[in-house]
Write an enzyme that holds these catalytic residues in place. Structure first.
Site, PDB file in Angstrom:
ATOM      1  CB  CYS A  68      95.525 -17.428 103.316  1.00 28.35           C
ATOM      2  SG  CYS A  68      94.333 -17.443 101.963  1.00 28.35           S
ATOM      3  CB  CYS A  72      98.519 -18.630  96.190  1.00 26.98           C
ATOM      4  SG  CYS A  72      96.730 -18.378  96.205  1.00 26.98           S
ATOM      5  CB  CYS A  75     100.872 -16.312  98.758  1.00 27.18           C
ATOM      6  SG  CYS A  75     100.225 -15.058  99.885  1.00 27.18           S
ATOM      7  CB  CYS A 112      94.706  -1.440  98.138  1.00 27.94           C
ATOM      8  SG  CYS A 112      94.194  -3.138  97.791  1.00 27.94           S
ATOM      9  CB  CYS A 143      91.457  -0.660  96.283  1.00 26.37           C
ATOM     10  SG  CYS A 143      91.727  -2.233  95.423  1.00 26.37           S
ATOM     11  CB  CYS A 203      92.281  -3.446  90.967  1.00 24.58           C
ATOM     12  SG  CYS A 203      94.070  -3.599  91.164  1.00 24.58           S
ATOM     13  NE  ARG A 276      98.414   0.027  91.404  1.00 21.16           N
ATOM     14  CZ  ARG A 276      97.230  -0.551  91.641  1.00 21.16           C
ATOM     15  NH1 ARG A 276      97.158  -1.786  92.022  1.00 21.16           N
ATOM     16  NH2 ARG A 276      96.125   0.144  91.510  1.00 21.16           N
TER      17      ARG A 276
END
Ligand code: SAM
Ligand code: DTB
Ligand code: SF4
Length: 331
Positions: A68, A72, A75, A112, A143, A203, A276
């Site tokens: 990616c 972040c 991650c 998801c 999702c 979400c 959640r």
């Protein structure tokens, strides 16, 4: 004392209203209440809006892992760090549908699909739309979490049958730049707006345990609760350790009571949102999870892995929910 807090003490919290004008000081006043008062208020709000003996179950699949371009700092999938993760291409539709079938058989109501993208490219989005339609045909809630979206892309997903778009605000505006430099919090909020306008349910939540302070955790809740309409789902992730990412240098997970306080505050601030207990359940004892359910959490991810990190085993979850008398019926 703050009016919202004082009012709740007098009447047992039966005046939960949907507000989008939260101040940090009000969130802090709730969060810092004596624990019993906070839990009582959260329980009252929870019981007004939900069956306290029911939780939602969602299952995750990483349909495109690693590589990616975003940085972040928490991650495993960022190409900026040496995390030892092998990047993969976008999965085939048939394999995704087979995974969704397995998730449904294991009791998941929602499926998801997650991709490690900054934002989806045209042909990839067409493929994801096909996956969404096929999963929807299984009778599951759908999702997706694919990074930033334009309004047009969000509309394409909605037309394919997508129910929810996951896009977390992740942390407070103040802490955001310490964790991510390749985008701004406002970019996330813009995408949430596009998804909402396209008719998707939202979400959106965040992560704690990265080295942020309590005010940052509450600031994150304020950002979520002050969205024009509250996200229907609010995932609260406890940072799941990943080797090789910068957050390792600052990480400090809240203790279970501090975490339950945060869940209870989220429950009160967003009375009708499903909260959640997301990543990080692997670090929680059964008792800590039970405390979070009492605080108003009413959803979990099931399955032995989340995207790239561990989640509790299915038999442990079944055992815990059984002992608590909590049902997790697929809709
Ligand atoms: N790339 C997309 C995005 O960032 O929106 C979708 C996938 S991303 C993995 C989804 C969310 O997972 C992130 O926003 C973050 O809140 C959470 N997350 C990622 N890594 C995590 C970790 N190690 N522990 C806990 N939560 C994590
Ligand atoms: C969310 O808030 N948590 C999920 C889902 N949305 C996509 C992801 C958790 C990821 C945990 C780290 C991993 O397994 O790589
Ligand atoms: Fe990419 Fe999402 Fe991981 Fe950030 S959280 S590096 S956007 S996969």
């Amino acid at each position: 004392m703050d009016a919202a807090v004082e009012g709740e003490r007098n009447d047992g919290a039966s005046r939960a209203s949907i507000r989008s004008d939260w101040e940090l000081a009000e969130a802090a006043a709730l969060h810092d209440l004596p624990f019993s008062d906070l839990m009582f208020q959260a329980q009252c709000v929870h019981r007004e809006n939900f069956d306290p003996n029911h939780i939602e179950t969602a299952s995750l699949l990483s349909i495109k892992t690693g590589g990616c371009p975003e940085d972040c700092g928490y991650c495993s999938q960022s190409a900026h760090y040496e995390t030892g993760l092998k990047a993969t291409r976008l999965m085939d539709r048939a394999n995704v549908v087979a995974a969704a079938q397995r998730a449904k058989a294991a009791g998941a109501a929602r499926f998801c699909m997650a991709a490690a993208w900054r934002s989806p490219k045209g042909r990839d989005l067409d493929t994801v739309c096909d996956m969404v339609s096929a999963v929807k045909d299984l009778g599951m809630e759908t999702c997706a979490t694919l990074g930033m979206l334009t309004f047009k892309q969000a509309t394409q997903l909605a037309n394919a049958g997508l129910d929810f778009y996951n896009h977390n605000v992740d942390t407070s505006a103040e802490f955001y730049g310490k964790i991510i430099s390749t985008r701004a919090l406002q970019d996330r909020i813009d995408t949430l707006g596009h998804a909402r306008r396209a008719g998707l349910k939202l979400c959106s939540g965040g992560i704690v345990g990265m080295g942020e302070c309590t005010a940052d955790r509450l600031g994150m809740l304020v950002v979520l609760a002050n969205l024009e309409k509250h996200p229907e789902s609010v995932p609260i992730n406890l940072w799941n350790e990943v080797k090789g990412v910068p957050v390792n240098d600052t990480a400090e997970r809240p203790d279970p009571i501090a975490f339950a306080r945060l869940v209870a505050t989220a429950r009160i601030m967003m009375p009708k949102s499903v909260v959640r207990l997301s990543a990080g359940r692997q670090y929680m004892t059964d008792e800590a999870q039970a405390l979070c359910f009492l605080a108003g959490a009413n959803s979990i991810f099931i399955g032995d892995v989340l995207l790239t990190t561990k989640n509790p085993q299915a038999d442990c979850d079944a055992n815990l929910l059984g002992r608590l008398g909590i049902k997790s019926s697929a809709k």
